[in-house]
Design a protein around this motif. Structure first.
Motif, PDB file in Angstrom:
ATOM      1  N   PHE A  95      42.612  75.953  80.626  1.00 26.44           N
ATOM      2  CA  PHE A  95      41.381  75.690  79.890  1.00 26.44           C
ATOM      3  C   PHE A  95      40.797  76.983  79.317  1.00 26.44           C
ATOM      4  O   PHE A  95      41.147  78.092  79.735  1.00 26.44           O
ATOM      5  N   GLN A  96      39.857  76.814  78.410  1.00 16.96           N
ATOM      6  CA  GLN A  96      39.267  77.960  77.709  1.00 16.96           C
ATOM      7  C   GLN A  96      38.574  78.929  78.661  1.00 16.96           C
ATOM      8  O   GLN A  96      38.651  80.144  78.495  1.00 16.96           O
ATOM      9  N   SER A 149      40.178  91.463  83.135  1.00 15.14           N
ATOM     10  CA  SER A 149      39.730  91.171  81.772  1.00 15.14           C
ATOM     11  C   SER A 149      39.908  89.685  81.474  1.00 15.14           C
ATOM     12  O   SER A 149      40.572  88.960  82.223  1.00 15.14           O
ATOM     13  N   GLY A 150      39.334  89.244  80.363  1.00 16.63           N
ATOM     14  CA  GLY A 150      39.469  87.842  79.980  1.00 16.63           C
ATOM     15  C   GLY A 150      40.915  87.432  79.797  1.00 16.63           C
ATOM     16  O   GLY A 150      41.341  86.363  80.250  1.00 16.63           O
ATOM     17  N   THR A 175      42.914  80.402  74.001  1.00 16.14           N
ATOM     18  CA  THR A 175      42.563  81.740  73.512  1.00 16.14           C
ATOM     19  C   THR A 175      41.143  81.795  72.961  1.00 16.14           C
ATOM     20  O   THR A 175      40.737  82.818  72.411  1.00 16.14           O
ATOM     21  N   GLY A 176      40.391  80.724  73.127  1.00 15.70           N
ATOM     22  CA  GLY A 176      39.068  80.638  72.513  1.00 15.70           C
ATOM     23  C   GLY A 176      38.066  81.632  73.055  1.00 15.70           C
ATOM     24  O   GLY A 176      37.055  81.919  72.405  1.00 15.70           O
ATOM     25  N   ASN A 177      38.325  82.181  74.247  1.00 15.05           N
ATOM     26  CA  ASN A 177      37.388  83.102  74.885  1.00 15.05           C
ATOM     27  C   ASN A 177      37.918  84.532  74.905  1.00 15.05           C
ATOM     28  O   ASN A 177      37.395  85.360  75.641  1.00 15.05           O
ATOM     29  N   MET A 202      48.726  72.212  72.726  1.00 12.11           N
ATOM     30  CA  MET A 202      47.617  73.163  72.705  1.00 12.11           C
ATOM     31  C   MET A 202      46.548  72.730  71.704  1.00 12.11           C
ATOM     32  O   MET A 202      46.838  72.533  70.520  1.00 12.11           O
ATOM     33  N   VAL A 203      45.331  72.581  72.179  1.00 14.28           N
ATOM     34  CA  VAL A 203      44.193  72.339  71.299  1.00 14.28           C
ATOM     35  C   VAL A 203      43.629  73.689  70.856  1.00 14.28           C
ATOM     36  O   VAL A 203      43.441  74.596  71.677  1.00 14.28           O
ATOM     37  N   THR A 204      43.369  73.837  69.561  1.00 15.38           N
ATOM     38  CA  THR A 204      42.804  75.087  69.066  1.00 15.38           C
ATOM     39  C   THR A 204      42.003  74.856  67.787  1.00 15.38           C
ATOM     40  O   THR A 204      42.302  73.933  67.019  1.00 15.38           O
TER      41      THR A 204
END
Length: 237
Positions: A95-96, A149-150, A175-177, A202-204
């Motif tokens: 998840f994000q 790190s993120g 990769t949204g964050n 993958m949702v993006t």
């Protein structure tokens, strides 16, 4: 045209929340087939059904109508216990916002999934370290999420998703964050997993991220409105 074995098959799947005048249609008779060992990006505006589609595919939500088949099993016919077992064995979720437990180390976060999968403590530690090594974080095994790190946290989340060797990885804005450097690193890791034979959905929101997939499916107003593939294939449920 080549024939591809289907891993996931949705047939006229709808998801409606609420009833009567308060009813909201999140997904409207969506039909989609995901081939085994493919990498599919699901794109579209916010609030148009992308995440709903992903959650239904992974058995995190139940459809209002239609059929969802995962590796030959129709999810709506499964008991809650059987559905949970199928998710644990066949699907990995990323998840994000990582969803790591903040008081556990990177290794312990991965081990929690292994324990649920029936691994003993010694086996879970060995495999957990191997999974962290696969995502380049063996040297960060004893770090808490807040010390990473993120991008590193997302790689831990990917290692955890791989704990029970699932056929299917479902990624909701993975990769949204992340900044652009961490995004590129995570996408490279996903590319490696795909080449190793994993099926990725993958949702993006990002067209650049979506371009890394071999197939792009567009969702708008709860419907599948486009489906672009790098190679034309024949997918059968």
């Amino acid at each position: 045209m080549s024939e591809v074995d289907a891993l996931v098959c949705l047939q006229k799947v709808s998801r409606v929340y609420g009833r009567g005048e308060a009813a909201a249609v999140a997904l409207d008779e969506a039909s989609l087939v995901i081939g085994r060992r493919s990498w599919v990006a699901i794109v579209g505006p916010s609030g148009h059904g992308k995440s709903t589609l992903l959650h239904l595919m992974g058995g995190l939500d139940r459809s209002t109508s239609g059929e969802i088949h995962l590796d030959g099993e129709e999810l709506s016919r499964l008991s809650a216990r059987r559905l949970a077992a199928v998710r644990a064995r066949k699907i990995g979720f990323v998840f994000q916002f990582f969803n790591l437990l903040p008081h556990l180390t990177a290794l312990e976060n991965v081990q929690t999934a292994l324990w649920f999968g029936g691994y003993a403590s010694v086996q879970a530690r060995r495999k957990g370290l191997d999974l962290l090594d696969q995502v380049g974080l063996a040297d960060r095994a004893d770090r808490l999420p807040g010390q990473l790190s993120g991008g590193q946290q997302q790689r831990v989340a990917i290692a955890r998703a791989l704990a029970n060797d699932p056929d299917l990885l479902l990624l909701d804005e993975p990769t949204g964050n992340l900044d652009s450097v961490a995004e590129a690193d995570v996408l490279d890791r996903l590319g490696t997993l795909h080449r190793q034979g994993r099926t990725l959905v993958m949702v993006t929101h990002s067209s650049a991220v979506a371009s890394r997939a071999e197939r792009i499916v567009g969702v708008r107003d709860g419907r599948i409105d486009s489906d672009a593939t790098a190679e034309q294939t024949l997918l059968q449920c």
